[in-house]
Write an enzyme that holds these catalytic residues in place. Sequence first.
Site, PDB file in Angstrom:
ATOM      1  CG  HIS A 274      26.760  58.833 -46.301  1.00 57.62           C
ATOM      2  ND1 HIS A 274      27.278  58.869 -45.268  1.00 57.62           N
ATOM      3  CD2 HIS A 274      25.535  58.250 -46.439  1.00 57.62           C
ATOM      4  CE1 HIS A 274      25.936  57.445 -44.703  1.00 57.62           C
ATOM      5  NE2 HIS A 274      25.243  57.124 -45.871  1.00 57.62           N
ATOM      6  CB  CYS A 275      22.358  60.572 -46.136  1.00 49.44           C
ATOM      7  SG  CYS A 275      22.600  58.877 -47.290  1.00 49.44           S
ATOM      8  CB  ILE A 276      21.481  64.157 -43.013  1.00 50.59           C
ATOM      9  CG1 ILE A 276      21.274  63.048 -42.238  1.00 50.59           C
ATOM     10  CG2 ILE A 276      20.830  65.942 -42.669  1.00 50.59           C
ATOM     11  CD1 ILE A 276      21.677  63.109 -41.171  1.00 50.59           C
ATOM     12  CG  ASP A 279      20.048  62.106 -49.014  1.00 51.83           C
ATOM     13  OD1 ASP A 279      20.766  62.050 -49.590  1.00 51.83           O
ATOM     14  OD2 ASP A 279      19.497  60.839 -48.121  1.00 51.83           O
TER      15      ASP A 279
END
Length: 448
Positions: A274-276, A279
């Site tokens: 969900h981030c890498i 972002d």
Amino acid sequence: MTKKELILEKITNNEAIVGIIGLGYVGLPLAVSFAQADLKVIGFDKNSEKVRKINSGENYIGDITEQELQTVVNASFLTATDDFTRINTCNVLIICVPTPLDIFKKPDMSYIESACMEIGQNMKPGTFISLESTTYPTTTEDLMMPILEKASGLTQGIDFWLAYSPERVDPGNNTYKTKNTPKVLGAMTPDGLEIGEAIYKKAIQNIHLVSSPRVAEMVKILENTYRLINISLINELALLAGKMDINIWEVIDAAKTKPFGFQAFYPGPGIVGHCIPLDPFYLEYIAKLYDFDLTMIHTAGHINMRMPHYMYIKITSALNKNEKSVNGSKVLFLGVAYKPNIDDERESPALEIIDIVTKKGGVVSYNDPYIPKIKTHKGNLLNSVDLSPESLSEADVVVITTNHKDYDPDFIVEHSKLIVDLRNVIAPDEKNKVFKLTDGEYEVVGNF
């Protein structure tokens, strides 16, 4: 007594009421941690089903147990509501809402903006507010503060305090959870920093203070951009190593014997979670406002976006060697979660590979012991099938996209005709019917 003295006294005496806005994978474990510290917590969410489940003690987040949730709910330390007017009872408000990207890969700040409007319209003077959602540097001061001040008629630093503390949740990590993962905190004022440290210390063991929210915001972006660049690097090297008949996993195992200056990253079908994958786009967005070109990050992102297409080519190459085409072939995917042993498929490359194979005429099915049904990015709806000798043997090719602990490599090899192993699950001596991520050619052909 000043507003600052009053809130610090309430925090010290466990009389402060903590409001958590957004009860997902970040918000609910955080709410439970504060409740376990004997603080009264109100969880706010617009999803009435989540509210019902929490108040009934039904857990839906893997990083806490149902027993942990039931204990704090039954003791009346945690309640959930979709009534945002109850914000006016809270002394502390922590925002844990989604921050997705829109179709143009630009940050969608609507969830943060909505939360700030709800807070501004309902909060009382003397409230501490912290944002935990991933975002670009300057969000706290340039986006949140004006909305909060306008909606409330209050002044930051005098009537309320504003801070940023990036979430560091790693779903499925049994060692580091909310309480023992160090917390970075940056506030708009020294008073806000002091109050924020006091409240977060109730639930988290180690707080690392930084000089401003924009520093804290950059910390989160740095952490995940570092992973993006290094995973993109090893994925590209893995493709080169395959062309050179070099076992990239053997290379990594040897390299990590060096006790300094090297951290092992492993290849896979794409950068996940969900981030890498998201972002760096936040950083690119703000960099453009400063007329700055993030060349390395852009290149790493480009490598990552190509990986699912390369993995499709891996599947076609394996089928071609068995005199089959993707069109009409039965393709069984094992694992759609973005990492092993969790029930979260957000940004999983498996979903994109499924979409590509489906578009090319493949008859797709999947098994995942943690995810009973999926909707892919292209809207394909699938239910998980049983992992059985029949489901394996009926597939023209079995594709291992997530290395869940539940998967028995020997069982998979025994009952499968052909395997494309994108996670290095199968032993290298099974080359007669197993194709690894690094096997074969990777020239991009056709339109994707």
